[in-house]
Design a protein around this motif. Sequence first.
Motif, mmCIF file in Angstrom:
data_model
loop_
_atom_site.group_PDB
_atom_site.id
_atom_site.type_symbol
_atom_site.label_atom_id
_atom_site.label_comp_id
_atom_site.label_asym_id
_atom_site.label_seq_id
_atom_site.Cartn_x
_atom_site.Cartn_y
_atom_site.Cartn_z
ATOM 1 N N PHE A 270 12.087 -13.641 -27.744
ATOM 2 C CA PHE A 270 11.924 -15.052 -27.399
ATOM 3 C C PHE A 270 13.267 -15.665 -27.022
ATOM 4 O O PHE A 270 14.206 -15.636 -27.808
ATOM 5 C CB PHE A 270 11.299 -15.821 -28.568
ATOM 6 C CG PHE A 270 9.901 -15.391 -28.865
ATOM 7 C CD1 PHE A 270 8.826 -15.978 -28.220
ATOM 8 C CD2 PHE A 270 9.644 -14.374 -29.775
ATOM 9 C CE1 PHE A 270 7.523 -15.571 -28.474
ATOM 10 C CE2 PHE A 270 8.351 -13.962 -30.043
ATOM 11 C CZ PHE A 270 7.293 -14.559 -29.389
ATOM 12 N N ASP A 271 13.324 -16.232 -25.833
ATOM 13 C CA ASP A 271 14.522 -16.892 -25.309
ATOM 14 C C ASP A 271 14.176 -18.357 -25.063
ATOM 15 O O ASP A 271 13.025 -18.691 -24.808
ATOM 16 C CB ASP A 271 14.929 -16.220 -23.995
ATOM 17 C CG ASP A 271 16.171 -16.820 -23.350
ATOM 18 O OD1 ASP A 271 16.996 -17.420 -24.067
ATOM 19 O OD2 ASP A 271 16.321 -16.678 -22.127
ATOM 20 N N CYS A 272 15.155 -19.208 -25.124
ATOM 21 C CA CYS A 272 14.934 -20.623 -24.782
ATOM 22 C C CYS A 272 15.480 -20.921 -23.392
ATOM 23 O O CYS A 272 15.701 -22.069 -23.041
ATOM 24 C CB CYS A 272 15.579 -21.523 -25.825
ATOM 25 S SG CYS A 272 14.722 -21.448 -27.402
ATOM 26 N N GLY A 273 15.715 -19.898 -22.615
ATOM 27 C CA GLY A 273 16.173 -20.073 -21.245
ATOM 28 C C GLY A 273 17.634 -19.741 -21.029
ATOM 29 O O GLY A 273 18.058 -19.547 -19.897
ATOM 30 N N GLN A 274 18.429 -19.657 -22.081
ATOM 31 C CA GLN A 274 19.859 -19.431 -21.903
ATOM 32 C C GLN A 274 20.171 -18.011 -21.445
ATOM 33 O O GLN A 274 21.032 -17.801 -20.612
ATOM 34 C CB GLN A 274 20.618 -19.760 -23.178
ATOM 35 C CG GLN A 274 20.607 -21.238 -23.470
ATOM 36 C CD GLN A 274 21.365 -21.574 -24.740
ATOM 37 O OE1 GLN A 274 21.503 -20.745 -25.620
ATOM 38 N NE2 GLN A 274 21.843 -22.797 -24.810
ATOM 39 N N VAL A 275 19.476 -17.023 -21.986
ATOM 40 C CA VAL A 275 19.721 -15.638 -21.571
ATOM 41 C C VAL A 275 19.245 -15.451 -20.134
ATOM 42 O O VAL A 275 19.947 -14.860 -19.313
ATOM 43 C CB VAL A 275 19.042 -14.636 -22.520
ATOM 44 C CG1 VAL A 275 19.145 -13.220 -21.990
ATOM 45 C CG2 VAL A 275 19.660 -14.720 -23.905
ATOM 46 N N ALA A 276 18.073 -15.966 -19.829
ATOM 47 C CA ALA A 276 17.559 -15.871 -18.460
ATOM 48 C C ALA A 276 18.535 -16.534 -17.491
ATOM 49 O O ALA A 276 18.837 -15.982 -16.425
ATOM 50 C CB ALA A 276 16.181 -16.510 -18.362
ATOM 51 N N ALA A 277 19.052 -17.682 -17.859
ATOM 52 C CA ALA A 277 19.991 -18.391 -16.989
ATOM 53 C C ALA A 277 21.286 -17.584 -16.801
ATOM 54 O O ALA A 277 21.838 -17.541 -15.693
ATOM 55 C CB ALA A 277 20.311 -19.759 -17.564
ATOM 56 N N SER A 278 21.760 -16.924 -17.847
ATOM 57 C CA SER A 278 22.993 -16.156 -17.706
ATOM 58 C C SER A 278 22.786 -14.921 -16.831
ATOM 59 O O SER A 278 23.682 -14.528 -16.092
ATOM 60 C CB SER A 278 23.557 -15.769 -19.081
ATOM 61 O OG SER A 278 22.733 -14.828 -19.712
ATOM 62 N N TYR A 279 21.618 -14.311 -16.903
ATOM 63 C CA TYR A 279 21.348 -13.136 -16.061
ATOM 64 C C TYR A 279 21.073 -13.545 -14.623
ATOM 65 O O TYR A 279 21.454 -12.829 -13.709
ATOM 66 C CB TYR A 279 20.160 -12.337 -16.604
ATOM 67 C CG TYR A 279 20.581 -11.286 -17.594
ATOM 68 C CD1 TYR A 279 20.724 -9.955 -17.223
ATOM 69 C CD2 TYR A 279 20.855 -11.615 -18.918
ATOM 70 C CE1 TYR A 279 21.113 -8.990 -18.120
ATOM 71 C CE2 TYR A 279 21.246 -10.653 -19.832
ATOM 72 C CZ TYR A 279 21.383 -9.345 -19.443
ATOM 73 O OH TYR A 279 21.778 -8.406 -20.327
#
Length: 121
Positions: free
Chosen positions: A109-118
């Motif tokens: 579960f991500d709050c969007g920060q990992v997706a944004a960094s990738y």
Amino acid sequence: MRLPIALLLCAVSLFAAGELSGRRAPGFALPDSSLRYHDPQDYRGRILIVDFMATNCPHCATLSRILEQVKSHYGGKVAVLSIVNPPADNQNTVSRYAAAHKVTSPILFDCGQVAASYLRV
């Protein structure tokens, strides 16, 4: 059957590599539905596939099936971490998805920060 899967993974890899090619992937530590945290460093020595997905995506279901086949074929040499973003996905939707599609890899579960960094958003 294996050749199409390998070709698909190669095509996805080449497309996704883009700006991250030759660089260290951004690190993270995210929880799964059991609140166990997973860090890419835990998978050193293996090929790690990071999959950003949604439980209501029909293409993600197909990719999940392919990734399970790859894991099965290569055994402990390949690991998969799938990442979802709340509130669209939660513990209930992830549990149903994993059961319906026989997913054995952790779904984090991500709050969007990992997706944004990738994705460099």
